[in-house]
Design a protein around this motif. Structure first.
Motif, PDB file in Angstrom:
ATOM      1  N   LEU A  79       0.830  -1.206   0.000  1.00  0.00           N
ATOM      2  CA  LEU A  79       0.000   0.000   0.000  1.00  0.00           C
ATOM      3  C   LEU A  79       0.864   1.255   0.000  1.00  0.00           C
ATOM      4  N   ILE A  80       2.001   1.204   0.696  1.00  0.00           N
ATOM      5  CA  ILE A  80       2.911   2.355   0.672  1.00  0.00           C
ATOM      6  C   ILE A  80       3.432   2.573  -0.749  1.00  0.00           C
ATOM      7  N   GLY A  81       3.828   1.478  -1.392  1.00  0.00           N
ATOM      8  CA  GLY A  81       4.296   1.580  -2.772  1.00  0.00           C
ATOM      9  C   GLY A  81       3.231   2.165  -3.685  1.00  0.00           C
ATOM     10  N   ILE A  82       1.992   1.701  -3.536  1.00  0.00           N
ATOM     11  CA  ILE A  82       0.894   2.217  -4.356  1.00  0.00           C
ATOM     12  C   ILE A  82       0.709   3.709  -4.108  1.00  0.00           C
ATOM     13  N   PHE A  83       0.776   4.106  -2.832  1.00  0.00           N
ATOM     14  CA  PHE A  83       0.569   5.516  -2.499  1.00  0.00           C
ATOM     15  C   PHE A  83       1.593   6.409  -3.192  1.00  0.00           C
ATOM     16  N   VAL A  84       2.869   6.039  -3.090  1.00  0.00           N
ATOM     17  CA  VAL A  84       3.891   6.939  -3.637  1.00  0.00           C
ATOM     18  C   VAL A  84       3.855   6.955  -5.162  1.00  0.00           C
ATOM     19  N   PHE A  85       3.594   5.812  -5.782  1.00  0.00           N
ATOM     20  CA  PHE A  85       3.473   5.808  -7.240  1.00  0.00           C
ATOM     21  C   PHE A  85       2.252   6.612  -7.689  1.00  0.00           C
ATOM     22  N   ALA A  86       1.130   6.448  -6.962  1.00  0.00           N
ATOM     23  CA  ALA A  86      -0.077   7.190  -7.324  1.00  0.00           C
ATOM     24  C   ALA A  86       0.172   8.690  -7.202  1.00  0.00           C
ATOM     25  N   LEU A  87       0.927   9.058  -6.180  1.00  0.00           N
ATOM     26  CA  LEU A  87       1.280  10.467  -6.002  1.00  0.00           C
ATOM     27  C   LEU A  87       2.042  10.979  -7.215  1.00  0.00           C
ATOM     28  N   SER A  88       3.005  10.199  -7.699  1.00  0.00           N
ATOM     29  CA  SER A  88       3.798  10.660  -8.846  1.00  0.00           C
ATOM     30  C   SER A  88       2.918  10.786 -10.089  1.00  0.00           C
ATOM     31  N   GLY A  89       1.985   9.844 -10.278  1.00  0.00           N
ATOM     32  CA  GLY A  89       1.091   9.927 -11.425  1.00  0.00           C
ATOM     33  C   GLY A  89       0.150  11.114 -11.324  1.00  0.00           C
ATOM     34  N   ALA A  90      -0.397  11.330 -10.126  1.00  0.00           N
ATOM     35  CA  ALA A  90      -1.353  12.425  -9.947  1.00  0.00           C
ATOM     36  C   ALA A  90      -0.660  13.784 -10.127  1.00  0.00           C
ATOM     37  N   LEU A  91       0.580  13.896  -9.635  1.00  0.00           N
ATOM     38  CA  LEU A  91       1.304  15.162  -9.807  1.00  0.00           C
ATOM     39  C   LEU A  91       1.538  15.465 -11.287  1.00  0.00           C
ATOM     40  N   LEU A  92       1.847  14.414 -12.063  1.00  0.00           N
ATOM     41  CA  LEU A  92       1.987  14.617 -13.510  1.00  0.00           C
ATOM     42  C   LEU A  92       0.652  15.067 -14.105  1.00  0.00           C
ATOM     43  N   GLY A  93      -0.438  14.459 -13.651  1.00  0.00           N
ATOM     44  CA  GLY A  93      -1.766  14.835 -14.143  1.00  0.00           C
ATOM     45  C   GLY A  93      -2.079  16.302 -13.870  1.00  0.00           C
ATOM     46  N   VAL A 114      -6.765   6.856  -4.637  1.00  0.00           N
ATOM     47  CA  VAL A 114      -7.688   7.992  -4.674  1.00  0.00           C
ATOM     48  C   VAL A 114      -7.249   9.040  -3.660  1.00  0.00           C
ATOM     49  N   VAL A 115      -6.896   8.587  -2.453  1.00  0.00           N
ATOM     50  CA  VAL A 115      -6.417   9.522  -1.439  1.00  0.00           C
ATOM     51  C   VAL A 115      -5.153  10.223  -1.936  1.00  0.00           C
ATOM     52  N   ALA A 116      -4.242   9.451  -2.524  1.00  0.00           N
ATOM     53  CA  ALA A 116      -2.993  10.045  -3.029  1.00  0.00           C
ATOM     54  C   ALA A 116      -3.295  11.099  -4.086  1.00  0.00           C
ATOM     55  N   ALA A 117      -4.251  10.810  -4.973  1.00  0.00           N
ATOM     56  CA  ALA A 117      -4.580  11.758  -6.036  1.00  0.00           C
ATOM     57  C   ALA A 117      -5.184  13.026  -5.452  1.00  0.00           C
ATOM     58  N   ALA A 152      -0.306   9.996 -20.639  1.00  0.00           N
ATOM     59  CA  ALA A 152       0.079  11.401 -20.726  1.00  0.00           C
ATOM     60  C   ALA A 152       0.679  11.728 -22.092  1.00  0.00           C
ATOM     61  N   ASN A 153       0.641  10.749 -22.994  1.00  0.00           N
ATOM     62  CA  ASN A 153       1.133  10.931 -24.363  1.00  0.00           C
ATOM     63  C   ASN A 153       2.581  11.387 -24.410  1.00  0.00           C
ATOM     64  N   ARG A 154       3.418  10.765 -23.588  1.00  0.00           N
ATOM     65  CA  ARG A 154       4.847  11.041 -23.699  1.00  0.00           C
ATOM     66  C   ARG A 154       5.591   9.716 -23.709  1.00  0.00           C
ATOM     67  N   LEU A 213      -5.182   8.940 -13.529  1.00  0.00           N
ATOM     68  CA  LEU A 213      -3.750   8.809 -13.783  1.00  0.00           C
ATOM     69  C   LEU A 213      -3.017   8.331 -12.531  1.00  0.00           C
ATOM     70  N   GLY A 214      -3.425   8.829 -11.360  1.00  0.00           N
ATOM     71  CA  GLY A 214      -2.831   8.353 -10.118  1.00  0.00           C
ATOM     72  C   GLY A 214      -3.093   6.865  -9.901  1.00  0.00           C
TER      73      GLY A 214
END
Lengths: 206, 206, 206
Positions: B10-24, B71-74, B139-141, B37-38
């Motif tokens: 769950l910690i791993g999911i949180f930090v990855f989701a954070l990185s995706g949401a920040l890009l979004g 969802v919380v991370a996003a 994100a089309n990159r 995206l998160g």
């Protein structure tokens, strides 16, 4: 599935395939590309759902109607696209109908496969928006549904009606109709009133 | 899985989701797009692994915590992104931790499902980098992890430790800790020393 | 599968992986990215087919040769790409051979898994073009096979020969050879005569 759900499903596939094929025509795909883009848009959401819930091979591959419908839609788009451009407003209406049909049918299928309510609702949303996301990936553009437009929220609303009635033990097949109608109505309102979901930049003034 | 692996997951999911949401947030997705995206970034690697090893529906859909965490991370990213930008260096640290956790947990799961050592290690790497690849596609990159940065190699190192101890018959759950730590340490070194993997153009001088 | 089909399969994987890895070199991926792009191109079509027909984990993950071949191809591309550029015409020839091999082998596998003729032929086409589509998605470009070139149609022709003989009850393993040869011949003709499938804009003059 009964005859009515299958008919609704095929209508949804047709209108989504039309939207994908029209995009293919616009970005100069050849006829093979137009058919592939139409089929992926019409069938992609359901295929992703089926792979995720473990129903393989997906229904789209075991029932010839599911393959014939997007091919017909693609050929219609390929041949009549100048006329379709004039009625593109109606294409948006059809697309909203596809959204409503797919979100409730996808949710019901996931519930029948034993998924819990929240995952089942998400599967309904995936069924409804997945084809459009794959379409945009193949067209090398950022998925429209993630960037603009209130699109996933109406699908989530329709899916929620289904899971709530299911959990309350009052789900009957006819519930699909008002649930889909709610999604379609919300999508219409979102289009006509130009609703948009908040963006993080809107918060900057806080 | 025991409580500790789930918590690490769950910690791993949180930090990855954070990185995706920040890009979004950065590319102006609306709130729905940011959440999607998160979630895709946090859960996508594990979902691809589960689909490939035949464990459907994926755990992410049968356990509500796996859906709640991204969802919380996003929402955190959406609301607090100006502050998070200031701590983006720490986000890279979290991302390295997610990489370490996912590569060992994904490898173990694949081994439990009967995969051979090399495929199991590759499943670990896929779990670790898959979410980021899907994030970049949406994100089309071009996927960052394929283009720059020593990113997959630390994940492969962590996965290798797991399969070697498994094959030697000395695998115990605690092995996950040093294996993940090795991956994280290599990733830290790669970031701070700006390591880069060779490119074919580097060979031109030969 | 017998020894001959496996050998043909591995040859197909090698040439497709070579095409993916060469693209990776050209767009400046590092060596990890080149290997990943080569492996995805060589194995992606077969993996998508296996996931869709429910044969998980895919054969590519249970047989080490299926993983070793694309890695070797990627390393060859990485090291010798200046020389390979000079023989790029031959790479197109190899690619056509991969197309022919994959479309018939993919179709046969789907038939063995109980799919109906039309879905089985589509699985053959997916096996043949899927890796190239994934390659182009990861390289962030519009899939070549949807945009230009007569590419999917030869694959469909080869797959059709297989399902027709299967349905007629006269399928034997040697049928794969002329079926693949038909696909390869059509692809050669398409390349050398610069055939192109019709585009919707071609209809404007009607």
């Amino acid at each position: 599935m009964g005859l009515v759900p299958v008919a609704l499903d095929l209508i949804g596939i047709f209108v989504f395939a039309l939207s994908g094929a029209l995009l293919g025509v616009r970005i100069q795909f050849d006829i093979v590309g137009v058919i592939v883009l139409g089929a992926v848009t019409g069938l992609g959401g359901g295929i992703m759902r089926d792979v995720l819930i473990g129903d393989t091979p997906p229904a789209s591959f075991t029932d010839w109607r599911y393959l014939a419908v997007p091919v017909v839609a693609a050929l219609v788009a390929f041949r009549f696209h100048p006329k379709l451009a004039r009625i593109e407003r109606y294409v948006d209406w059809f697309d909203a109908m596809g959204l409503g049909l797919f979100c409730v049918l996808g949710t019901v299928k996931a519930l029948f496969f034993g998924l819990d309510p929240i995952p089942a609702a998400l599967m309904g949303v995936l069924t409804a928006i997945g084809g459009g996301v794959l379409r945009d990936l193949l067209a090398n553009r950022m998925p429209v549904v993630l960037r603009q437009d209130v699109y996933a929220i109406p699908a989530l609303a329709g899916a929620t009606v289904v899971v709530l009635t299911w959990e309350a033990g009052v789900f009957r097949e006819w519930v699909l109709v008002p649930a889909a109608a709610l999604c379609i109505a919300l999508r219409f309102l979102a289009m006509h009133r130009r609703w948009s979901a908040p963006r993080a930049s809107d918060l900057r003034r806080d």
